[in-house]
Design a protein around this motif. Structure first.
Motif, PDB file in Angstrom:
ATOM      1  N   VAL A  11    -103.334  10.908   3.588  1.00  0.00           N
ATOM      2  CA  VAL A  11    -104.423   9.830   3.274  1.00  0.00           C
ATOM      3  C   VAL A  11    -105.423  10.096   4.112  1.00  0.00           C
ATOM      4  O   VAL A  11    -105.454  10.296   5.466  1.00  0.00           O
ATOM      5  CB  VAL A  11    -103.753   8.477   3.376  1.00  0.00           C
ATOM      6  N   MET A  12    -106.788  10.301   3.544  1.00  0.00           N
ATOM      7  CA  MET A  12    -108.052  10.035   4.155  1.00  0.00           C
ATOM      8  C   MET A  12    -108.543   8.861   4.240  1.00  0.00           C
ATOM      9  O   MET A  12    -108.636   8.294   2.988  1.00  0.00           O
ATOM     10  CB  MET A  12    -108.864  11.178   3.731  1.00  0.00           C
TER      11      MET A  12
ATOM     12  N   PHE B 132    -102.893  11.383  12.219  1.00  0.00           N
ATOM     13  CA  PHE B 132    -101.596  10.715  12.546  1.00  0.00           C
ATOM     14  C   PHE B 132    -100.618  11.316  11.566  1.00  0.00           C
ATOM     15  O   PHE B 132    -100.536  11.376  10.270  1.00  0.00           O
ATOM     16  CB  PHE B 132    -101.971   9.287  11.955  1.00  0.00           C
ATOM     17  N   THR B 133     -99.675  11.729  12.450  1.00  0.00           N
ATOM     18  CA  THR B 133     -98.358  12.500  11.748  1.00  0.00           C
ATOM     19  C   THR B 133     -97.238  11.692  11.770  1.00  0.00           C
ATOM     20  O   THR B 133     -96.793  11.185  12.889  1.00  0.00           O
ATOM     21  CB  THR B 133     -98.240  13.886  12.600  1.00  0.00           C
TER      22      THR B 133
ATOM     23  N   LEU C 162     -99.746   3.386   8.069  1.00  0.00           N
ATOM     24  CA  LEU C 162     -99.436   4.108   6.905  1.00  0.00           C
ATOM     25  C   LEU C 162     -98.693   5.589   7.340  1.00  0.00           C
ATOM     26  O   LEU C 162     -97.840   5.668   6.735  1.00  0.00           O
ATOM     27  CB  LEU C 162    -100.865   4.898   6.517  1.00  0.00           C
ATOM     28  N   SER C 163     -98.894   5.934   8.761  1.00  0.00           N
ATOM     29  CA  SER C 163     -97.817   6.993   9.135  1.00  0.00           C
ATOM     30  C   SER C 163     -96.594   6.662   9.250  1.00  0.00           C
ATOM     31  O   SER C 163     -95.552   7.123   9.134  1.00  0.00           O
ATOM     32  CB  SER C 163     -98.666   7.388  10.267  1.00  0.00           C
ATOM     33  N   GLU C 164     -96.373   5.231   9.745  1.00  0.00           N
ATOM     34  CA  GLU C 164     -95.013   4.726   9.907  1.00  0.00           C
ATOM     35  C   GLU C 164     -94.259   4.664   8.278  1.00  0.00           C
ATOM     36  O   GLU C 164     -93.129   4.730   8.328  1.00  0.00           O
ATOM     37  CB  GLU C 164     -95.166   3.510  10.599  1.00  0.00           C
ATOM     38  N   GLN C 165     -95.175   4.682   7.382  1.00  0.00           N
ATOM     39  CA  GLN C 165     -94.673   4.581   5.974  1.00  0.00           C
ATOM     40  C   GLN C 165     -94.447   6.127   5.296  1.00  0.00           C
ATOM     41  O   GLN C 165     -94.046   6.235   4.181  1.00  0.00           O
ATOM     42  CB  GLN C 165     -95.642   3.849   5.226  1.00  0.00           C
ATOM     43  N   GLY C 166     -94.609   6.909   6.172  1.00  0.00           N
ATOM     44  CA  GLY C 166     -94.360   8.478   5.670  1.00  0.00           C
ATOM     45  C   GLY C 166     -95.338   9.283   5.365  1.00  0.00           C
ATOM     46  O   GLY C 166     -95.538  10.337   4.829  1.00  0.00           O
TER      47      GLY C 166
END
Length: 272
Positions: A18-19, A8-9, A38-42
């Motif tokens: 994060v894993m 997820f980029t 999480l990806s939306e938070q960078g």
């Protein structure tokens, strides 16, 4: 051995990666909504299936030689190395769900993590289970697993609502470790010859729900005791206080609990 994984980029610059370490027998798709958040938070994110689970099954589950130890010693380190390749030169974090947070001390590269946050990660010790859940836990661990392994060559966990079918060694170690103290500690000197639990000093946060029959507060502290030099914060979540019907062992990662997800990102943001 090739593992199935999903990246997820973020659309914005990556501030950290994060894993997500899955629970025993849980496929990576279960964490997709949380990983998207999480990806939306960078954060760059990777989810994955441990060998013998979901997209990482080759042939039949019955033929898989996977164990909890190989998940911790081989699969999780490989996933972290892959995360580092795709998102270089940023802080690295682990979100561990149940086994995904219990096994990190087996990772040879665990010291590359800046911090980790677990949900529902505990020793799972049967001796600390609530009496109302104890019979069910004993039935699954000490009757269902050995009988299923004997009859089918693996544990048909899906028949009792316990995730994906499990390779027999995974289920056997799970049974052994939950019957002892300190979960993975039960395997020190037998299943496990080398580990890093006693050298881990990175910050950690341990989230649990007070309606979780498995990762109750006693079992969470039992698991934390395996990390003698680690800084640990513990936060117990009450479903009613957070306006949800239940959280239990699994629902933290559902969209119904997405208002709780900042507890993870706020914690990681301290170390970005």
């Amino acid at each position: 051995m090739r593992l199935s994984a999903t990246l997820f980029t973020p659309k914005q610059p990556v501030k950290a990666a994060v894993m997500i370490g899955p629970a025993t027998g849980i496929k990576r798709q279960f964490y997709s909504a949380f990983a998207t958040y999480l990806s939306e938070q960078g954060f760059g994110v990777i989810t994955f299936d441990n060998r013998g689970i979901g997209g990482s099954v080759y042939g039949s589950v019955k033929q898989s030689d996977a164990s909890l130890v190989t998940w911790g010693e081989q699969d999780m380190p490989a996933v972290l190395e892959t995360l580092k390749i795709h998102f270089p030169n940023v802080p690295y974090f682990l979100v561990g769900h149940s086994a995904g947070g219990q096994l990190l001390g087996l990772m040879y590269n665990v010291h590359d993590l800046t911090a980790f946050c677990n949900f529902g990660s505990s020793s799972g010790s049967l001796r600390n289970m609530r009496k109302s859940y104890l019979l069910k836990a004993h039935f699954f661990m000490n009757f269902y697993i050995p009988v299923s392994n004997l009859l089918f060559g693996h544990t048909k966990s899906q028949w009792v609502g316990m995730g994906e079918p499990l390779p027999k060694k995974v289920a056997r170690q799970w049974q052994k470790w939950c019957n002892g103290k300190g979960y993975v500690k039960t395997g020190f000197g037998s299943d496990i010859n080398q580990h890093h639990y006693d050298t881990i000093q990175i910050p950690s946060k341990w989230l649990l729900a007070n309606d979780d029959d498995i990762a109750n507060i006693h079992n969470v502290h039992d698991m934390i005791s395996v990390f003698p030099n680690m800084e640990a914060q513990v936060e117990e979540l009450d479903p009613q206080a957070h306006n949800v019907k239940e959280i239990g062992h699994m629902k933290f990662f559902s969209r119904k609990c997405q208002h709780l997800w900042p507890k993870v990102t706020d914690y990681f943001n301290q170390y970005v």
